[in-house]
Design a protein around this motif. Structure first.
Motif, mmCIF file in Angstrom:
data_model
loop_
_atom_site.group_PDB
_atom_site.id
_atom_site.type_symbol
_atom_site.label_atom_id
_atom_site.label_comp_id
_atom_site.label_asym_id
_atom_site.label_seq_id
_atom_site.Cartn_x
_atom_site.Cartn_y
_atom_site.Cartn_z
ATOM 1 N N LEU A 1 13.796 -1.755 5.004
ATOM 2 C CA LEU A 1 13.134 -1.605 3.796
ATOM 3 C C LEU A 1 13.625 -0.298 3.152
ATOM 4 N N ASN B 1 11.147 2.940 -1.758
ATOM 5 C CA ASN B 1 10.322 2.250 -2.817
ATOM 6 C C ASN B 1 9.595 0.992 -2.346
ATOM 7 N N GLU B 2 10.092 0.360 -1.472
ATOM 8 C CA GLU B 2 9.611 -1.012 -1.244
ATOM 9 C C GLU B 2 8.639 -0.499 -0.164
ATOM 10 N N LYS B 3 8.906 0.413 0.954
ATOM 11 C CA LYS B 3 7.658 0.886 1.732
ATOM 12 C C LYS B 3 6.465 1.227 0.898
ATOM 13 N N ARG C 1 5.563 0.239 -1.966
ATOM 14 C CA ARG C 1 4.797 -0.719 -2.627
ATOM 15 C C ARG C 1 3.989 -1.700 -1.605
ATOM 16 N N LEU C 2 4.697 -1.743 -0.696
ATOM 17 C CA LEU C 2 4.221 -2.566 0.515
ATOM 18 C C LEU C 2 2.722 -1.677 0.993
ATOM 19 N N LEU C 3 2.931 -0.307 1.344
ATOM 20 C CA LEU C 3 1.568 0.341 1.429
ATOM 21 C C LEU C 3 0.582 0.358 0.448
ATOM 22 N N LYS D 1 -0.012 -2.315 -1.558
ATOM 23 C CA LYS D 1 -0.630 -3.696 -1.451
ATOM 24 C C LYS D 1 -1.805 -3.479 -0.214
ATOM 25 N N ARG D 2 -1.267 -3.037 1.059
ATOM 26 C CA ARG D 2 -2.113 -3.080 2.311
ATOM 27 C C ARG D 2 -3.214 -2.119 2.092
ATOM 28 N N LYS D 3 -3.203 -1.263 1.191
ATOM 29 C CA LYS D 3 -4.412 -0.015 1.182
ATOM 30 C C LYS D 3 -5.072 -0.895 -0.206
#
Length: 71
Positions: free
Chosen positions: A2, A5-7, A9-11, A13-15
């Motif tokens: 990834l 910026n994708e990481k 955005r993923l974090l 969502k997870r948070k």
């Protein structure tokens, strides 16, 4: 793998966090952070602050492509 910026955005969502919430934590505007995310343009210092705001550790590595040694 990834992109940074994708990481982020993923974090987010997870948070359960929004870009606006992260921007407020970083004392910047949502627009500025969104632009940085879209361009995938962050300094090391900015990444450290983002990691802290997301409750994460930032680990940066270099790996020699010939020897596979991580520096």
């Amino acid at each position: 793998m990834l992109e940074t910026n994708e990481k982020i955005r993923l974090l987010l969502k997870r948070k359960g966090m929004t870009v606006t919430g992260l921007a407020e934590s970083l004392e910047t505007t949502r627009q500025n952070l969104t632009n940085k995310l879209n361009r995938n343009n962050f300094s090391e210092n900015e990444l450290k602050k983002i990691a802290e705001a997301l409750g994460c550790s930032l680990i940066l590595e270099f790996e020699d492509t010939a020897s596979k040694e991580r520096i």
